[in-house]
Write an enzyme that holds these catalytic residues in place. Structure first.
Site, short mmCIF file in Angstrom:
data_model
loop_
_atom_site.label_atom_id
_atom_site.label_comp_id
_atom_site.label_asym_id
_atom_site.label_seq_id
_atom_site.Cartn_x
_atom_site.Cartn_y
_atom_site.Cartn_z
N LEU A 225 6.85 5.40 -1.06
CA LEU A 225 7.46 4.09 -1.24
C LEU A 225 7.02 3.44 -2.56
CD1 LEU A 225 9.24 1.85 -0.06
CD2 LEU A 225 7.18 0.94 1.07
N ASP A 226 8.02 3.12 -3.39
CA ASP A 226 7.80 2.40 -4.66
C ASP A 226 6.83 3.11 -5.59
OD1 ASP A 226 9.57 0.34 -4.00
OD2 ASP A 226 8.01 -0.80 -2.97
N GLU A 227 6.71 4.43 -5.47
CA GLU A 227 5.78 5.17 -6.30
C GLU A 227 6.46 6.30 -7.07
OE1 GLU A 227 2.25 6.42 -4.32
OE2 GLU A 227 1.86 4.46 -3.42
#
Length: 282
Positions: A225-227
């Site tokens: 997530l979001d990486e």
């Protein structure tokens, strides 16, 4: 025949002779190179190149020659018509600023995308999509229907021949399976307060802590997530005089800018993946 303007991107293990070989191939096909950028990454040992070339050769002629060249160099490559609008599907929830910005730039600034549909888990954005003449699909998402919603999304990707999916403040987490199915084809935008200020009202949390910079990150979506690999980031400096509402407005503006640049660079084939990083030929 008048020449076609092509854009070629490639990556391979770094070694002598790559630029010479590529330039020679293009010259053999009557190519006039109008732009060329390259980068050798000492960390990964890979070489990256982006070339724009005008040539009267057909796609099949160039692709066949590139296939023969690719084998000895262990090369991955992509060839497309420069400036061709990329068929794009935009996912949104209720916030309109990113969708409105992309649709406006497509119409007024020759952003090289063709937004073929807007998909949302709410109906708030339907009037905005209608204003721009973009088909709208309401696909509700709940914990119980998430799998069906993602299956419908994949159906639309196939039916509409979608090349790029943009999460324009789409407030749903994509499953690992969907991320793998669309790897390298999904761009997300989020505020840069993560991981410090998670959850609801991040701008209020940031204001309470007296932050001095607010920003946004545009990246490719992965199962983490979001990486995912970062394409673009932008920031605005703020001070103690700014209210929470000011931070929200500034944050939305930063999000618009960062996302628009990331989408443009992807559509112009300026972004190449280098493991967990990106090479961006601006």
């Amino acid at each position: 025949m008048s020449p076609t303007h092509w854009v070629l991107t490639l990556s391979c293990p770094d070694r002598p002779g790559i630029v010479h070989a590529v330039a020679g191939l293009l010259a053999e096909h009557g190519g006039n190179i109008t732009e060329s950028q390259q980068f050798g990454d000492p960390l990964s040992g890979l070489f990256f190149m982006r070339v724009q070339v005008a040539s009267a050769a057909t796609y099949d002629e160039l692709a066949g020659a590139l296939e023969r060249l690719a084998a000895p160099f262990a090369m991955q490559w992509s060839l497309d018509v420069a400036g061709r609008p990329v068929r794009t599907l935009v996912l949104g929830s209720t916030a309109a600023h990113c969708l409105n910005d992309l649709a406006f730039r497509q119409r007024s600034e020759n952003l090289p995308i063709d937004i073929v549909s807007v998909v949302s888990n709410h109906t708030v954005l339907e009037p905005l999509a209608a204003f721009y003449g973009i088909p709208f699909h309401h696909v509700p998402v709940t914990a119980a229907t998430k799998a069906q919603a993602e299956a419908r999304l994949l159906e639309l990707v196939e039916e509409l021949d979608v090349e790029l999916v943009v999460l324009a403040r789409y407030m749903q987490i994509l499953s690992d399976d969907l991320c793998r199915r669309l790897a390298g084809r999904v761009i997300n935008i989020h505020h840069s307060f993560l991981p410090s200020f998670k959850g609801a009202r991040p701008y209020a949390q940031a204001h309470d802590r007296g932050v001095k910079l607010i920003g946004a990150t545009a990246h490719y979506v992965t199962g983490d997530l979001d990486e995912g690999p970062i394409i673009e980031q932008d920031v605005e400096r703020v001070d103690h005089t700014r209210a929470v509402e000011d931070l929200v407005a500034l944050g939305q503006d930063v999000e618009r800018r960062a996302l628009a640049r990331a989408v443009r660079w992807h559509a112009e084939h300026r972004v190449l993946l280098d493991g967990h990083r990106t090479i961006v030929f601006r």
